[in-house]
Design a protein around this motif. Structure first.
Motif, mmCIF file in Angstrom:
data_model
loop_
_atom_site.group_PDB
_atom_site.id
_atom_site.type_symbol
_atom_site.label_atom_id
_atom_site.label_comp_id
_atom_site.label_asym_id
_atom_site.label_seq_id
_atom_site.Cartn_x
_atom_site.Cartn_y
_atom_site.Cartn_z
ATOM 1 N N ALA A 26 36.713 8.061 23.730
ATOM 2 C CA ALA A 26 37.219 9.332 24.253
ATOM 3 C C ALA A 26 36.044 10.269 24.449
ATOM 4 C CB ALA A 26 38.231 9.954 23.302
ATOM 5 N N ASP A 27 36.049 10.999 25.528
ATOM 6 C CA ASP A 27 35.021 12.007 25.818
ATOM 7 C C ASP A 27 33.610 11.430 25.721
ATOM 8 O OD1 ASP A 27 37.157 13.740 26.032
ATOM 9 O OD2 ASP A 27 36.883 14.615 24.035
ATOM 10 N N GLY A 28 33.438 10.186 26.148
ATOM 11 C CA GLY A 28 32.126 9.564 26.138
ATOM 12 C C GLY A 28 31.653 9.087 24.785
ATOM 13 N N PHE A 29 32.513 9.145 23.762
ATOM 14 C CA PHE A 29 32.141 8.739 22.400
ATOM 15 C C PHE A 29 32.756 7.374 22.104
ATOM 16 C CE2 PHE A 29 32.234 8.627 17.791
ATOM 17 C CZ PHE A 29 31.101 9.327 17.394
ATOM 18 N N THR A 30 31.971 6.509 21.457
ATOM 19 C CA THR A 30 32.396 5.140 21.170
ATOM 20 C C THR A 30 32.529 4.940 19.667
ATOM 21 O OG1 THR A 30 31.287 4.308 23.155
ATOM 22 C CG2 THR A 30 31.786 2.707 21.439
ATOM 23 N N LEU A 31 33.751 4.758 19.217
ATOM 24 C CA LEU A 31 34.059 4.529 17.803
ATOM 25 C C LEU A 31 34.552 3.100 17.647
ATOM 26 C CD1 LEU A 31 34.568 5.660 14.896
ATOM 27 C CD2 LEU A 31 36.863 6.253 15.691
ATOM 28 N N PHE A 43 31.639 -7.289 21.207
ATOM 29 C CA PHE A 43 31.232 -5.924 21.563
ATOM 30 C C PHE A 43 30.209 -5.952 22.686
ATOM 31 C CE2 PHE A 43 28.524 -2.186 21.223
ATOM 32 C CZ PHE A 43 29.465 -1.172 21.239
ATOM 33 N N GLN A 44 29.279 -6.886 22.620
ATOM 34 C CA GLN A 44 28.239 -6.958 23.651
ATOM 35 C C GLN A 44 28.787 -7.419 24.995
ATOM 36 O OE1 GLN A 44 24.210 -8.453 21.976
ATOM 37 N NE2 GLN A 44 25.763 -9.146 20.502
ATOM 38 N N GLU A 45 29.951 -8.072 24.999
ATOM 39 C CA GLU A 45 30.601 -8.389 26.263
ATOM 40 C C GLU A 45 31.201 -7.148 26.909
ATOM 41 O OE1 GLU A 45 33.035 -12.046 26.524
ATOM 42 O OE2 GLU A 45 32.578 -12.283 24.389
ATOM 43 N N GLU A 46 31.526 -6.165 26.078
ATOM 44 C CA GLU A 46 32.194 -4.959 26.565
ATOM 45 C C GLU A 46 31.243 -3.800 26.817
ATOM 46 O OE1 GLU A 46 35.329 -4.658 27.351
ATOM 47 O OE2 GLU A 46 36.178 -6.510 26.534
ATOM 48 N N ARG A 47 30.233 -3.652 25.924
ATOM 49 C CA ARG A 47 29.366 -2.488 25.977
ATOM 50 C C ARG A 47 27.946 -2.875 25.575
ATOM 51 N NH1 ARG A 47 33.425 -1.391 27.966
ATOM 52 N NH2 ARG A 47 34.821 0.403 27.670
ATOM 53 N N PRO A 48 26.923 -2.068 25.918
ATOM 54 C CA PRO A 48 25.557 -2.357 25.479
ATOM 55 C C PRO A 48 25.456 -2.394 23.957
ATOM 56 C CG PRO A 48 25.543 -0.737 27.242
ATOM 57 C CD PRO A 48 26.981 -0.913 26.844
ATOM 58 N N SER A 51 25.346 0.926 21.897
ATOM 59 C CA SER A 51 26.111 2.026 22.474
ATOM 60 C C SER A 51 27.180 2.586 21.537
ATOM 61 C CB SER A 51 26.764 1.591 23.786
ATOM 62 O OG SER A 51 27.681 0.538 23.571
ATOM 63 N N MET A 52 27.421 1.947 20.393
ATOM 64 C CA MET A 52 28.429 2.507 19.491
ATOM 65 C C MET A 52 27.877 3.743 18.801
ATOM 66 S SD MET A 52 28.715 -0.112 16.235
ATOM 67 C CE MET A 52 28.668 -1.606 17.231
ATOM 68 N N PRO A 82 17.488 1.548 17.802
ATOM 69 C CA PRO A 82 17.971 2.931 17.892
ATOM 70 C C PRO A 82 17.121 3.853 17.032
ATOM 71 C CG PRO A 82 19.773 1.402 17.459
ATOM 72 C CD PRO A 82 18.517 0.625 17.287
ATOM 73 N N ALA A 83 17.032 5.093 17.438
ATOM 74 C CA ALA A 83 16.187 6.046 16.714
ATOM 75 C C ALA A 83 16.833 6.534 15.424
ATOM 76 C CB ALA A 83 15.881 7.239 17.615
ATOM 77 N N GLU A 84 18.175 6.565 15.375
ATOM 78 C CA GLU A 84 18.877 7.124 14.224
ATOM 79 C C GLU A 84 19.770 6.074 13.569
ATOM 80 O OE1 GLU A 84 18.336 10.107 13.077
ATOM 81 O OE2 GLU A 84 16.996 10.680 14.732
ATOM 82 N N PRO A 85 19.985 6.187 12.261
ATOM 83 C CA PRO A 85 20.932 5.286 11.584
ATOM 84 C C PRO A 85 22.343 5.434 12.157
ATOM 85 C CG PRO A 85 19.583 6.459 9.980
ATOM 86 C CD PRO A 85 19.333 7.113 11.312
ATOM 87 N N LEU A 86 23.087 4.354 12.139
ATOM 88 C CA LEU A 86 24.465 4.372 12.621
ATOM 89 C C LEU A 86 25.388 4.885 11.511
ATOM 90 C CD1 LEU A 86 26.536 3.460 14.867
ATOM 91 C CD2 LEU A 86 26.754 1.338 13.532
ATOM 92 N N PRO A 87 26.196 5.910 11.761
ATOM 93 C CA PRO A 87 27.162 6.351 10.754
ATOM 94 C C PRO A 87 28.216 5.266 10.502
ATOM 95 C CG PRO A 87 26.828 8.050 12.427
ATOM 96 C CD PRO A 87 26.203 6.796 12.948
ATOM 97 N N VAL A 88 28.392 4.908 9.233
ATOM 98 C CA VAL A 88 29.369 3.901 8.835
ATOM 99 C C VAL A 88 30.288 4.526 7.792
ATOM 100 C CG1 VAL A 88 29.737 1.637 7.788
ATOM 101 C CG2 VAL A 88 27.784 1.996 9.307
ATOM 102 N N TYR A 89 31.575 4.571 8.101
ATOM 103 C CA TYR A 89 32.587 5.108 7.192
ATOM 104 C C TYR A 89 33.316 3.923 6.580
ATOM 105 C CZ TYR A 89 31.555 9.441 9.639
ATOM 106 O OH TYR A 89 30.904 10.544 10.173
#
Length: 255
Positions: A26-31, A43-48, A51-52, A82-89
């Motif tokens: 939504a709104d360009g954000f990938t969750l 995921f790589q079949e769907e998006r880079p 990109s998450m 990636p330059a930043e760590p990925l947020p993982v909840y």
């Protein structure tokens, strides 16, 4: 809000099918919600690859999280990481769980913590993740496990995670536009309590909640998908269907 099913095979990956994994956009954000066996490939079949924007895990059984080890490798050793760590909840033991899954011996485990690649956050409270508002609640499963209520732009999706019937699921699902519910077996006496939902129980949950639409997922390869769907439809009079890998589902106005 767009839901794309990366994988939906219950408990184990099935023939040509990944285990649990869902992409919400939504709104360009990938969750990404769940990251089980085969989901990184899907995921790589769907998006880079990178990109998450955030990852949410309901619990730490392998069919919901085991591909995090491979994601660590990609984000750690790719020549252009990636330059930043990925947020993982995720549940509290996620950091040690992923280190143990990745490293084969104590010496290697002692030098790893994964926090250079992932930024870990706990569950159990309302959080804002990009444009999404995510409510989580402990559900009925043998380990620390959560269900979710995810809202964005006036629409709401509830996801059961893995759970037996419980009050938390009723609260999370109340009035949602879409209920994404596991249903791991057909209804029968002697099913293990506090583990999974039957097709009938998923339909009953949707009916009690007044859900706009029921999407059934997490059916294992040894369970009849059509039998589960028939049970759900007998209990819930609204629109209901089995999700499929690669399926795309708009979470929006009720029909």
């Amino acid at each position: 809000m767009l839901l794309t099913v990366l994988g939906c095979s219950g408990s184990i990956p099935g023939p040509g099918e990944a285990a649990s994994g869902y992409l919400l956009e939504a709104d360009g954000f990938t969750l990404v919600l769940e990251f089980g066996n085969g989901v990184l490939s899907r995921f790589q079949e769907e998006r880079p690859l990178f990109s998450m924007d955030a990852l949410v895990l309901s619990h730490l059984h392998p069919d919901h999280c085991v591909d995090v080890s491979s994601l660590y490798v990609a984000r750690k050793y790719h020549p252009e990481p990636p330059a930043e760590p990925l947020p993982v909840y995720a549940p509290a033991e996620a950091p040690s769980r992923f280190v143990a899954a990745y490293a084969p011996n104590a010496d290697e485990r002692s030098s790893l913590d994964f926090t250079d690649v992932f930024s870990f956050h706990g569950l159990g409270a309302k959080v804002e993740i990009g444009p999404f508002t995510v409510d989580s609640a402990v559900v009925a499963h043998p380990c620390e496990a959560y269900g979710f209520r995810i809202s964005c732009g006036g629409v709401t999706l509830a996801y059961t995670g893995d759970s037996g019937p419980c009050a938390a699921l009723d609260s999370l699902a109340d009035g949602v536009d879409v209920l994404l519910s596991e249903a791991s077996w057909t209804h029968a006496p002697g099913r293990q309590a506090d583990l999974h939902l039957s097709g009938r129980e998923a339909g009953e949950l949707a009916a009690r909640a007044g859900a706009g639409r029921l999407l059934i997922t997490h059916v294992p390869p040894w369970t009849s998908r059509e039998a589960v769907l028939q049970e759900a439809r007998a209990a819930f009079g609204g629109p209901s269907e089995l999700v499929v890998q690669g399926g795309r589902y708009e979470v929006g106005e009720r029909t």
